[in-house]
Motif scaffolding. Structure first.
Motif, PDB file in Angstrom:
ATOM      1  N   ALA A   1       0.828  -1.215   0.000  1.00 27.32           N
ATOM      2  CA  ALA A   1       0.000   0.000   0.000  1.00 27.32           C
ATOM      3  C   ALA A   1       0.856   1.257   0.000  1.00 27.32           C
ATOM      4  CB  ALA A   1      -0.936   0.004   1.206  1.00 27.32           C
TER       5      ALA A   1
ATOM      6  N   THR B   1      -2.827   6.330  -1.607  1.00 25.43           N
ATOM      7  CA  THR B   1      -1.446   6.415  -2.096  1.00 25.43           C
ATOM      8  C   THR B   1      -1.376   6.216  -3.609  1.00 25.43           C
ATOM      9  OG1 THR B   1      -1.059   4.040  -1.749  1.00 25.43           O
ATOM     10  CG2 THR B   1      -0.612   5.503   0.108  1.00 25.43           C
ATOM     11  N   LYS B   2      -0.215   6.561  -4.163  1.00 28.24           N
ATOM     12  CA  LYS B   2       0.116   6.371  -5.582  1.00 28.24           C
ATOM     13  C   LYS B   2      -0.795   7.206  -6.483  1.00 28.24           C
ATOM     14  CE  LYS B   2       1.594   1.681  -4.411  1.00 28.24           C
ATOM     15  NZ  LYS B   2       1.547   0.245  -4.707  1.00 28.24           N
TER      16      LYS B   2
ATOM     17  N   ASP C   1      -3.800   1.672  -1.428  1.00 34.24           N
ATOM     18  CA  ASP C   1      -3.424   1.859  -2.833  1.00 34.24           C
ATOM     19  C   ASP C   1      -4.696   2.223  -3.605  1.00 34.24           C
ATOM     20  OD1 ASP C   1      -2.752   1.623  -5.510  1.00 34.24           O
ATOM     21  OD2 ASP C   1      -1.507  -0.151  -5.199  1.00 34.24           O
TER      22      ASP C   1
END
Length: 443
Positions: free
Chosen positions: A228, A326-327, A305
């Protein structure tokens, strides 16, 4: 207390350094200064001298300051030699000083111990001095300074004086009810004040967690499914590669911790193993540790994620929660804006997006948890335990009164004793001072 020997130690920082300070305290201090500095110096004035051994050989040149007792830190004669901070210089100076009869190397904390035994500081102020020396953040420094200046001691001693006064009034009513100078029926006023004090102590003890946050740190734990981005965020916040980052699930198997200073607050950040079902045996131990750490956290960062959310199951603990996507750098603008609505914050550790905002939010919550650092708080578990004992005695004293005034007065004495133990001020004679100071008993 008059010490039979003198103690000496390096009182400045790690060597080598620009300047080193050697401190000596005790009855031989004046003689050591006269011998090494070539004569006595004016009190409380920094004087430049050449330092010589008793055989006349030159040791170094520097400043010497003499503080005659009892107006010194320890209450004894104290002197400081400010010399060049080389290891050889300091070693030779210490070797020369301890060669004098009655002078030895100090034990850890012995200067402060002598200050306490000579009544220069109490136990709470002694603990505050230790906190001040160990302070790493502005909040810790301010908290330690306040206690070192006596704010905490004044609170406990104030409660103790009120209890001594209450006990004196009750015992005076019991023993001298016939005397004209003893007020009649003081019980209502006394027990009303004692009940108010119970509430004051309870409110004070409730602030211990705040004091822990200031002294030990605001606990932030990073949770999330494998991959994650937990370790990437951990490294970004730590501003170094503290955790190994790979695409392989379960890379992090143990707790990793780093200390941050955010807006003057100490923050303890912990990276944990990814939460998932059916992990390997070693990874399962890491997950168990992660959940146990989360139970004690002040703030949980739940990372997800955005492209591949993973189920982490029920969250442990009752700590405040920040949901972090995230990302975000892998999404186009419109998709990123839509994703942002599902989280408290969205970040990219690759591009740095949202990382500073996350740091600012952690700092805000840590500062909020610490409250007003000017508040007087119990700074040690020892204080909390003794305050709890004191309140238990006060509760028994304010019970329905069936125990009788004598036993209730004894409970007041025991409560005052517990408060005195916090600051190290146990003195039964002040009970008599209150009685004879307020009443003309036996006139």
């Amino acid at each position: 207390m008059i010490s039979g020997d003198s103690i000496v130690a390096l009182s400045s920082g790690r060597l080598p350094a620009g300047v080193a300070v050697l401190r000596i305290s005790g009855p031989q201090t004046r003689f050591v200064v006269e011998t090494i500095a070539g004569g006595m110096v004016k009190a409380r004035a920094a004087v430049l001298r050449t330092f010589r051994a008793p055989d006349g050989s030159v040791l170094d040149s520097g400043l010497v300051v003499f503080f005659p007792g009892p107006a010194s830190f320890t209450g004894e004669d104290v002197a400081e030699f400010h010399v060049h901070g080389g290891r050889a210089v300091v070693a030779r100076m210490l070797e020369t000083i301890v060669a004098f009869d009655g002078v030895r190397h100090a034990e850890p904390g012995e200067f402060t111990r002598r200050a306490f035994l000579n009544g220069k500081v109490d136990l709470v102020e002694t603990e505050a001095l230790a906190d001040l020396v160990n302070a790493e953040t502005e909040a810790q420094r301010r908290f330690a300074i306040q206690n070192a200046e006596g704010a905490q001691s004044a609170l406990y001693l104030g409660w103790r004086r009120r209890l001594i006064h209450a006990r004196a009034m009750i015992e005076a009513e019991i023993d001298f009810a016939e005397e004209d100078d003893v007020p009649g029926s003081v019980s209502d006023t006394v027990w009303s004040d004692v009940r108010a004090m119970i509430a004051e102590i309870d409110r004070h003890v409730a602030g211990f967690r705040t004091a822990e946050i200031i002294r030990e740190g605001f606990e932030v734990v990073i949770l999330g499914a494998p991959n994650a981005g937990k370790s990437s965020l951990f490294n970004a916040l730590a501003r170094r590669d503290a955790a190994i980052v790979t695409d392989e699930p379960g890379t992090t198997r143990d707790l990793l911790e780093v200390l941050l200073d955010l807006d003057g607050m100490r923050v303890r950040l912990t990276d944990t193993a990814g939460l998932r079902d059916a992990p390997g045996k070693v990874e399962a131990i890491g997950i168990e540790k992660a959940r146990a750490k989360a139970d004690r956290a002040d703030l949980l960062l739940l990372l997800e994620d955005i492209l591949s959310p993973g189920d982490v199951g029920p969250l442990p603990g009752a700590a405040a929660l920040l949901r972090v996507g995230t990302k975000v750098d892998l999404l186009d603008g419109q998709t990123a804006r839509e994703a942002a609505g599902r989280y408290d914050l969205v970040i990219s550790t690759v591009k740095g997006t949202g990382v500073e905002a996350l740091l600012a939010e952690i700092a805000r919550r840590a500062t909020e948890a610490a409250g007003d650092i000017g508040d007087v708080l119990p700074s040690r578990l020892r204080h909390v335990e003794l305050l709890g004992d004191a309140n238990r005695h006060l509760l028994r004293a304010t019970d329905d009164g069936s125990a009788g005034q004598e036993l209730r007065a004894e409970e007041l004495r025991l409560a005052a004793d517990r408060l005195g133990r916090i600051v190290g001020a146990i003195d039964v004679e002040d009970m008599l001072d209150v009685i004879f100071g307020q009443f003309c008993i036996g006139k």
